[in-house]
Design an enzyme around this catalytic site. Structure first.
Site, PDB file in Angstrom:
ATOM      1  N   TRP A 119     -20.047 -13.998  19.696  1.00 18.82           N
ATOM      2  CA  TRP A 119     -19.041 -12.930  19.601  1.00 18.82           C
ATOM      3  C   TRP A 119     -19.226 -11.907  20.709  1.00 18.82           C
ATOM      4  O   TRP A 119     -18.254 -11.372  21.245  1.00 18.82           O
ATOM      5  CB  TRP A 119     -19.086 -12.261  18.214  1.00 18.82           C
ATOM      6  CG  TRP A 119     -18.728 -13.236  17.142  1.00 18.82           C
ATOM      7  CD1 TRP A 119     -19.572 -13.817  16.237  1.00 18.82           C
ATOM      8  CD2 TRP A 119     -17.445 -13.807  16.894  1.00 18.82           C
ATOM      9  NE1 TRP A 119     -18.890 -14.708  15.451  1.00 18.82           N
ATOM     10  CE2 TRP A 119     -17.589 -14.721  15.823  1.00 18.82           C
ATOM     11  CE3 TRP A 119     -16.179 -13.641  17.477  1.00 18.82           C
ATOM     12  CZ2 TRP A 119     -16.520 -15.461  15.316  1.00 18.82           C
ATOM     13  CZ3 TRP A 119     -15.108 -14.381  16.976  1.00 18.82           C
ATOM     14  CH2 TRP A 119     -15.283 -15.275  15.912  1.00 18.82           C
ATOM     15  N   ASP A 198     -20.901  -3.704  17.513  1.00 18.77           N
ATOM     16  CA  ASP A 198     -20.247  -4.625  16.579  1.00 18.77           C
ATOM     17  C   ASP A 198     -21.250  -4.917  15.469  1.00 18.77           C
ATOM     18  O   ASP A 198     -22.238  -5.617  15.683  1.00 18.77           O
ATOM     19  CB  ASP A 198     -19.858  -5.909  17.331  1.00 18.77           C
ATOM     20  CG  ASP A 198     -19.273  -6.982  16.413  1.00 18.77           C
ATOM     21  OD1 ASP A 198     -19.220  -6.757  15.186  1.00 18.77           O
ATOM     22  OD2 ASP A 198     -18.869  -8.042  16.936  1.00 18.77           O
ATOM     23  N   LYS A 222     -17.778  -9.632   5.456  1.00 20.67           N
ATOM     24  CA  LYS A 222     -19.130 -10.184   5.240  1.00 20.67           C
ATOM     25  C   LYS A 222     -19.918  -9.281   4.283  1.00 20.67           C
ATOM     26  O   LYS A 222     -20.248  -9.696   3.189  1.00 20.67           O
ATOM     27  CB  LYS A 222     -19.851 -10.346   6.569  1.00 20.67           C
ATOM     28  CG  LYS A 222     -19.113 -11.332   7.490  1.00 20.67           C
ATOM     29  CD  LYS A 222     -19.618 -11.256   8.893  1.00 20.67           C
ATOM     30  CE  LYS A 222     -18.602 -11.727   9.887  1.00 20.67           C
ATOM     31  NZ  LYS A 222     -18.267 -13.143   9.798  1.00 20.67           N
TER      32      LYS A 222
END
Ligand code: PMP
Length: 388
Positions: A119, A198, A222
Site C-alpha cells: 500500500w 496510513d 479493519k
C-alpha cells in the site's frame, strides 16, 4: 450498549443461531460480537424511534447523536488534542493517495515516502506521477518488505511538503514497533514538516501520540468498523493549507470542506459511521488502548510461538513483526493450500495470503478473540506434526 428489545425475537434468533467462524480476514475484518449484536437491534429501530439506523436522515437528531458520540469516543480513546479535527470521509484509504498531496503539496513541491509495503508503494507511485520531485527516503522492495527501517537507514533528499509512512503493512505483516510492540515514530529531520500516516490496519490497536502527526488516515474496515468510511485525524492548520499554497481545488477535495460540514457536507456514510462509533465505545469498554495493546501482544505471541517452533517460516524480520497481520509459509505451496483448506474445515476462515506474497496470513485485529489465536496455534502444531 443498552439493547432495544423491539425487534421480533424470531428475527434476532435467526441471526444468532448460526455458528460464527474465527475470521482471520485482512479486511473487512472481524467485528466485536457485542457490536454486531447491537447493530442487529439498531437496524430495526434505534433509540426507540421505530426507525432503523440505515433509514434515518443524516440531518436528524438521532444521527446528530450518533455522529457526536462517534467523534467524542474516538477523541477520548487517544486523547486527540483539541487542535485536531476528526473526520469521517468516503472513498477508502486509497482516496487519501489523492487527497493528501492535493491538499498538502504546492505545485513544485516533493513529498518523502517510507515505502515499506504494497500500500505504501501505491501511495508513493500515485504521488510521484503528479508531483515528480517526490522521493523515497526508504525503499523496501529489494528486501521484499520484510522489515521496517531504523532511523539510520533513511536517506532524506530535499525538504518535503510532508513525510508519509504506513504504520502497519497489512500485506507483508510488518509494523513500526519497539521491542515491546509499542509505537515507533520514525524520526524526521525537520520539525515543521507534517508527518502523514496510513494507519488503516493498526489504528487504535496500541497507544499512540497523535501530536506526532499532521494527518492520520485509516479505512475503518479493519480495526474501527466497516467499509464505507475512512477516519481522518488532521491538525487544524492543515485543513486549508491548499489555500496558502494557492491551489484551487474542487469542493469535495478539500479537508476544509469536510471539517466545516462536520463530516456531512453531503450525505455521509451514516451506517459505517454508526458502526465506528460502536467500535470506539467497545474499545473504551475494554480498557482503552493500553488494554488493547496488551491483549494484542499476547494474542500475536501465541501464533508467533507456533511459527518459531520450526515447521513454518515467517515473513517479517523478528524486530518488525506485526501484531495485526501474521504471515507464514508451510514448507511447500501445496502444503499452504492444504493448511488453508483444513483450517477452514476446523472453523478458521480467510487465511489465504495476498496474491503478492502467497502463503498464509492470519489477521488478528482488536476484535479477534484470544480463543481464535489459541485455536489456530493449536491447529498449526497439529498440522506440523502430521505433515512434518
Ligand atoms: N492502506 C492499507 C495499510 C491497507 O491495508 C489498505 C487496504 N487493505 C489500504 C490502504 C486501502 O484501503 P481501501 O481499500 O480502504 O482504499
Amino acid at each position: 450498549m443498552a439493547a432495544i428489545a423491539s425487534a421480533p425475537a424470531s428475527f434476532l434468533q435467526a441471526m444468532t443461531s448460526v455458528k460464527r467462524a474465527f475470521n482471520f480476514s485482512a479486511g473487512p475484518g472481524v467485528l466485536p460480537e457485542e457490536v454486531v449484536q447491537q447493530c442487529q437491534q439498531d437496524l430495526w429501530s434505534i433509540d426507540g424511534t421505530g426507525i432503523g439506523i440505515m433509514e434515518h436522515s443524516h440531518r436528524g437528531k438521532t444521527f446528530d447523536k450518533v455522529l457526536a458520540d462517534a467523534e467524542s469516543a474516538c477523541r477520548k480513546i487517544a486523547n486527540v488534542p483539541s487542535n485536531y479535527k476528526i473526520l469521517f470521509v468516503t472513498g477508502g484509504a486509497t482516496t487519501q493517495n489523492e487527497m493528501v498531496p492535493k491538499n498538502l503539496l504546492g505545485a513544485d513541491q516533493a513529498a518523502a515516502f517510507l515505502t515499506t509495503g504494497y500500500w505504501a508503494e501505491k501511495t508513493f507511485e500515485e504521488c510521484k506521477a503528479h508531483f515528480p520531485k517526490s522521493y523515497e527516503a526508504w525503499d523496501g522492495r529489494a528486501t521484499k518488505h520484510t522489515f521496517c527501517p531504523s532511523d539510520s537507514e533513511l536517506t532524506w533528499g530535499e525538504k518535503p511538503g510532508y513525510v508519509h509512512y504506513c504504520s502497519n503493512n497489512t500485506i507483508y505483516g510488518t509494523q513500526f514497533r519497539h521491542a515491546d510492540g509499542s509505537f515507533r515514530y520514525p524520526s524526521v529531520p525537520w520539525n515543521d514538516v507534517p508527518v502523514v500516516c496510513d494507519m488503516s490496519s493498526d489504528i487504535y490497536s496500541r497507544p499512540l501520540d497523535i501530536s506526532k502527526f499532521g494527518l492520520i488516515y485509516a479505512g475503518a474496515q479493519k480495526n474501527v468498523g466497516v467499509a464505507g468510511t475512512t477516519l481522518i485525524i488532521i491538525r487544524e492548520d492543515l485543513l486549508d493549507l491548499h489555500k496558502k499554497l494557492n491551489k484551487k481545488l474542487f469542493t469535495m477535495e478539500t479537508y476544509a470542506t469536510h471539517a466545516k460540514g462536520e463530516s456531512r457536507h453531503n450525505t455521509p456514510p451514516a451506517f459505517p459511521i454508526y458502526v465506528s462509533g460502536l467500535v470506539f465505545k467497545w474499545i473504551l469498554s475494554q480498557g482503552g488502548l493500553a488494554a488493547m495493546h496488551q491483549r494484542n501482544m499476547e494474542k500475536a505471541a501465541i501464533i508467533y510461538k507456533a511459527i518459531d517452533a520450526g515447521f513454518y517460516k515467517g515473513h517479517a524480520r523478528s524486530d518488525s513483526r506485526s501484531a495485526m497481520n501474521i504471515l507464514f509459509k508451510c514448507p511447500t505451496p501445496e502444503l499452504d493450500d492444504k493448511f488453508i483448506a483444513e483450517a477452514l474445515k476446523n472453523g478458521m476462515d480467510q487465511l489465504k495470503g495476498h496474491r503478492s506474497t502467497g502463503g498464509v496470513r492470519a489477521s488478528v485485529y482488536n476484535a479477534m478473540p484470544k480463543a481464535g489465536c489459541e485455536a489456530i496455534a493449536q491447529f498449526m502444531t497439529d498440522f506440523a506434526k502430521r505433515n512434518g
